[in-house]
Design an enzyme around this catalytic site. Structure first.
Site, PDB file in Angstrom:
ATOM      1  N   HIS A 159       0.844  -1.188   0.000  1.00  0.00           N
ATOM      2  CA  HIS A 159       0.000   0.000   0.000  1.00  0.00           C
ATOM      3  C   HIS A 159       0.883   1.243   0.000  1.00  0.00           C
ATOM      4  O   HIS A 159       1.855   1.312   0.758  1.00  0.00           O
ATOM      5  CB  HIS A 159      -0.917   0.018   1.226  1.00  0.00           C
ATOM      6  N   LEU A 192     -14.006   3.399  -5.296  1.00  0.00           N
ATOM      7  CA  LEU A 192     -15.429   3.081  -5.423  1.00  0.00           C
ATOM      8  C   LEU A 192     -15.664   1.736  -4.741  1.00  0.00           C
ATOM      9  O   LEU A 192     -15.309   0.677  -5.263  1.00  0.00           O
ATOM     10  CB  LEU A 192     -15.837   3.024  -6.892  1.00  0.00           C
ATOM     11  N   ASP A 193     -16.245   1.798  -3.549  1.00  0.00           N
ATOM     12  CA  ASP A 193     -16.367   0.635  -2.665  1.00  0.00           C
ATOM     13  C   ASP A 193     -17.837   0.250  -2.523  1.00  0.00           C
ATOM     14  O   ASP A 193     -18.613   0.984  -1.890  1.00  0.00           O
ATOM     15  CB  ASP A 193     -15.768   0.988  -1.303  1.00  0.00           C
ATOM     16  N   SER A 205      -9.871  -3.324  -8.167  1.00  0.00           N
ATOM     17  CA  SER A 205      -9.035  -3.389  -6.966  1.00  0.00           C
ATOM     18  C   SER A 205      -8.558  -4.788  -6.613  1.00  0.00           C
ATOM     19  O   SER A 205      -7.656  -4.944  -5.803  1.00  0.00           O
ATOM     20  CB  SER A 205      -9.806  -2.812  -5.779  1.00  0.00           C
ATOM     21  N   LYS A 242     -13.186  -5.761  -4.091  1.00  0.00           N
ATOM     22  CA  LYS A 242     -14.607  -5.587  -4.368  1.00  0.00           C
ATOM     23  C   LYS A 242     -14.881  -4.544  -5.434  1.00  0.00           C
ATOM     24  O   LYS A 242     -15.778  -4.717  -6.249  1.00  0.00           O
ATOM     25  CB  LYS A 242     -15.344  -5.200  -3.075  1.00  0.00           C
ATOM     26  N   LYS A 296     -38.208   0.983 -25.567  1.00  0.00           N
ATOM     27  CA  LYS A 296     -37.560   2.208 -26.050  1.00  0.00           C
ATOM     28  C   LYS A 296     -38.286   2.635 -27.323  1.00  0.00           C
ATOM     29  O   LYS A 296     -38.302   1.897 -28.306  1.00  0.00           O
ATOM     30  CB  LYS A 296     -36.078   1.988 -26.325  1.00  0.00           C
TER      31      LYS A 296
END
Length: 859
Positions: free
Chosen positions: A122, A144-145, A178, A181, A569
């Site tokens: 990290h 974005l978790d 990542s 997740k 549509k």
């Protein structure tokens, strides 16, 4: 590598590798030897992404274990006594501790970390200099978790919302799945901002997304708020936080990795996290996808010798220092012997002139340049999208270097290879009245152009009042970003919907002046005159009807039953039905088309209300036919309308209710607006009007049904989503069977054989992010004789001498006639080629309901 133990030399460093046959991922049977081989393979791509960054490690000495018996993990910051002496390191003082970290600057250090089972590495978003001092961040990251009930599809949806915001900031976003997740979005920074400022901008972006998409996005860490939503974690931009490094392994049951991805992959319904053994093939195929975020060179530290940030290189700060003058930056970019531009050798003499010029500049990307005479030079701004013609839509203005006064009359061709190469001519010129000039902050001027000049198209020949406002907190490269705003009331002191008189007031990125390219307000499209807040409330009080909410291209994998409403549509043209007084049918372009469709006059009976719908023309089998509707679109003469109406009647399909009996419904979720629409319809709908059916079924079943009935595709709408006027929102998705693409016509080629003497093909483009027109191919099929005659009439009046395209190939320029890119059409096609051309396009028809600025790549 050997199975148990081996002594190796890596880049001149001797390492002893032990327990090579130890299984570190039991469920996958992956050994330490496999991991070390992976690190050796990805090292050339991974090390530049983590070089000179203090590395925090997560170690699984005995392996990650299994689901029933997880392995023990050690979180390690400090180096211990067993660390090889050759490992580079940095000591940092924290509030409560002093830690010595490794710098993973070479392959030997990376392999050594693998040997001690440091599976996860990290790093922060900042580097240290040669003296171990913390530099300003060189990249921003948004994590974005997904919360419980959400996953990669929702992260993709959020990533697609963020990408255009970062694009507008001049920051190219690189997505990284990542390995756990979610998705990380990285963007390269110019290192002019502190981590506090970067973190603040990221936080504001996250907050604005959460406000605009409350059913999808949350910016608060509280777990109770995250059910079914995606956390946009901005906090990892803090100077004290770290993020899993690109290409790092993850300590999960399976050996997944943090993998840089292409945006095409991100949009795929099959998107999944990447295993370690998939990465070598990816590197061979794509190369280092993280490269756009890497420093330009090993010495790109962004600091001077004493560790301080360098002075800004923006045009507004390149003022005279020592022997320099206000044209120093201008001269440094030009060779007087190679360019026809004026390059005066002497310093400019301060003056009080008030001339201006606007150039149309056909460089690598078409743009316009606004130049204002000020203190003996021309203060210059590049306008990628030109001068705004709508007070509700601000445009980006990039402050460039000052130009010499002689540039007021310059036009000509700057040779290829020179700075700004391309053709430049005067779009308009004249004088300006100065209202305000706050250096490096804001400018308000009233421009009076020449008769018939470009500005005449904005206010019908009247003077044009403009405000230039510098945006705060810009993070993009060397760009000095401003926004340019057309003052709504041309009378001095009235600029904002006539609501106040304040000679000192200018529309900033925070005052609701409408959609803006301003970096400091990434969510401003949702506000102001076309936004879901002030604009909708103004409509509820009897003002203009709000603009239509727009959908994004989607895939079935993004839609879950029970959370989305599904509709067919409808292949027609959009219309906002304003039935609060005399009926108005407002098109996507904001035009009143009521007279074009007189058979829909009965909609007035539904008032007082504002509704959203689609005007369609049916074929003999009862299916919407866009080709038939073409015969009705754009007609204004009542004789023509009456004749076309007899041949091609139309009807309207209603699917949303925005206001009813004076109440603004746009803040309500779709499920409640739909109930209100059905309640309104219970009183009876007029002739030629119907409700769009809503289906509660699996998306694949509804998609199959739409194909069976010959429909264009389906619409999916989140049941919890509010109505967002004027926004293209991921809360509405259009999922098509046939690939269609709106295009801007930039030229035509002459026909051969049976088409001799008329149009053979149209040359097509799509606006790019820089305000230019990217060439996407030509279409020569699908036309009727009527289509060709209509095209000839439309295009001959728009002819020009130069190409509007930035990149048209030579073979398509033979016998080409260029036109001003004002007309929008639509084609269907097979696929996109590798060089971004439409394969086998077929003409579908004109789209007079669309502006060129509305066109974007749809798939």
């Amino acid at each position: 590598m050997a199975a148990k133990r081996e002594s190796v030399t890596v880049e001149g460093r001797k390492l002893s590798l032990s327990n090579l046959d130890k299984v570190l991922y039991p469920d996958a049977g992956v050994t330490k030897a496999d991991i070390l081989d992976y690190l050796r393979t990805v090292g050339p791509a991974m090390i530049p992404a983590i070089r000179d960054r203090p590395a925090t490690r997560k170690r699984w000495v005995h392996g990650v274990g299994t689901k029933d018996e997880p392995g023990e993990v050690f979180f390690q910051k400090n180096l211990d006594a067993a660390t090889p002496k050759w490992v580079k390191r940095v000591t940092l003082e924290h509030r409560h501790s002093t830690n010595t970290y490794p710098l993973v600057n070479d392959l030997a250090t990376l392999v050594w970390l693998g040997q001690i089972a440091s599976l996860e590495i990290h790093v922060p978003q900042w580097r240290v200099d040669a003296k171990g001092r913390m530099l300003h961040p060189d990249r921003m990251v948004l994590d974005l978790d997904p919360g419980p009930g959400a996953g990669l599809p929702e992260c993709v949806e959020v990533a697609r919302l963020i990408k255009p915001i970062l694009d507008d900031l001049g920051l190219a976003a690189v997505p990284v799945t990542s390995g756990s997740k979610g998705i990380h979005l990285y963007a390269k920074l110019d290192m002019k901002q502190s981590w506090e400022r970067v973190s603040s901008v990221a936080h504001e972006l996250a907050r604005s997304l959460a406000a605009d998409h409350p059913d999808l996005v949350v910016s608060d860490q509280k777990k109770t708020l995250r059910e079914g939503r995606v956390l946009v974690d901005w906090s990892q931009n803090s100077g004290q936080k770290t993020t899993i490094a690109p290409y790092s392994l993850r300590g999960r049951l399976q050996p997944m990795v943090a993998a840089p991805r292409t945006w095409e992959e991100i949009g795929s319904p099959d998107l999944a996290h990447v295993r370690y053994d998939e990465m070598p093939a990816r590197l061979e195929k794509y190369g280092n996808l993280f490269a756009p975020v890497l420093p330009d060179s090993e010495h790109d530290a962004g600091q001077d010798d004493d560790g301080r940030p360098p002075p800004s290189s923006s045009a507004s700060e390149s003022r005279a220092h020592g022997g320099q003058d206000r044209l120093t930056a201008y001269r440094s970019k030009r060779d007087a012997a190679a360019t026809p531009e004026p390059v005066p050798a002497e310093a400019p003499v301060p003056g009080e002139g008030n001339a201006f010029v606007i150039h149309e500049h056909h460089a690598r990307r078409l743009h316009w340049d606004l130049r204002l005479e000020h203190e003996g030079v021309l203060a210059s701004f590049a306008l990628p999208k030109g001068v705004p013609a709508d007070p509700g839509r601000n445009h980006l203005a990039v402050h460039t270097e000052d130009h010499p006064i002689e540039y007021l009359t310059f036009s000509g061709t700057i040779p290829k290879g020179e700075y700004g190469a391309g053709e430049m001519f005067v779009w308009d010129t004249g004088t300006y009245e100065l209202e305000k000039w706050r250096e490096d902050k804001e400018i308000i001027v009233i421009l009076t152009g020449k008769p018939g000049g470009g500005l005449a198209s904005i206010e019908g020949g009247k003077p044009v009042r403009l405000a230039l406002i510098r945006t705060e907190g810009g993070l993009g490269g060397d760009k000095d970003n401003w926004l340019i705003h057309l003052m709504k009331d041309q009378a001095k002191g009235h600029w904002r919907r006539g609501a106040r008189r304040d000679d000192d007031a200018v529309p900033t990125a925070d005052d609701g002046a409408g959609p803006s390219d301003a970096p400091s307000r990434p969510h401003s499209e949702a506000d102001g005159a076309t936004g879901s807040g002030a604009g909708a409330r103004a409509a509820a009080k009897g003002g203009a009807a709000p603009s239509a909410m727009l959908a994004q291209i989607g895939t079935p994998g993004l839609v879950r039953r029970g959370e989305w409403a599904l509709e067919m549509k409808w292949d027609g043209v959009r219309a906002i039905v304003d039935a609060r007084g005399p009926l108005k049918l407002i098109s996507r372009r904001g035009l009143d088309t009521t007279a074009t469709y007189p058979e829909l006059a009965g909609l007035a009976e539904l008032g007082p209300a504002i509704l959203d719908g689609e005007i369609v023309a049916m074929d003999s089998r009862g299916r919407p036919s866009f080709a038939r509707l073409q015969q009705r679109m754009g007609l204004t003469d009542q004789t023509d309308v009456a004749a076309a109406r007899r041949k091609v009647p139309v009807q309207i399909v209603l699917f949303d209710l925005l206001e009813w009996e004076g109440r603004d419904l746009t803040p309500l979720p779709f499920r409640e607006r739909r109930k209100a629409l059905e309640l309104l319809a219970e009183g009876g709908l007029p002739e030629n009007a119907q409700l769009s059916p809503v289906f509660d079924d699996d998306v694949e079943h509804v998609l199959d049904a739409s194909a069976e009935h010959g429909m264009e595709g389906i619409m999916a709408k989140r049941l919890s989503s509010r109505y967002e006027p004027g926004r293209r929102s991921g809360a509405w998705l259009k999922i098509k069977h046939e690939r269609t693409q709106e295009v801007v016509v930039g030229g035509w080629r002459e026909g051969k054989g049976g088409r001799e003497g008329t149009i053979g093909s149209l040359l097509l483009g799509i606006p790019d992010d820089d305000g230019g027109l990217s060439y996407v191919g030509r279409v020569g099929t699908g036309f009727t004789e009527r289509d060709l005659a209509e095209a000839a009439a439309k295009l001959h009046s728009l002819e020009r001498k130069t190409t509007p395209f930035a990149d048209v190939p030579r073979q398509d320029t033979r016998d080409a006639h260029w036109v001003t890119p004002k007309l929008v059409g639509e084609v269907r096609y097979g696929e996109w080629t590798q060089d971004h051309r439409l394969r086998h396009p077929v003409w579908r028809g004109w789209r007079p309901d669309k502006e060129p600025g509305d066109v974007r790549v749809e798939a």
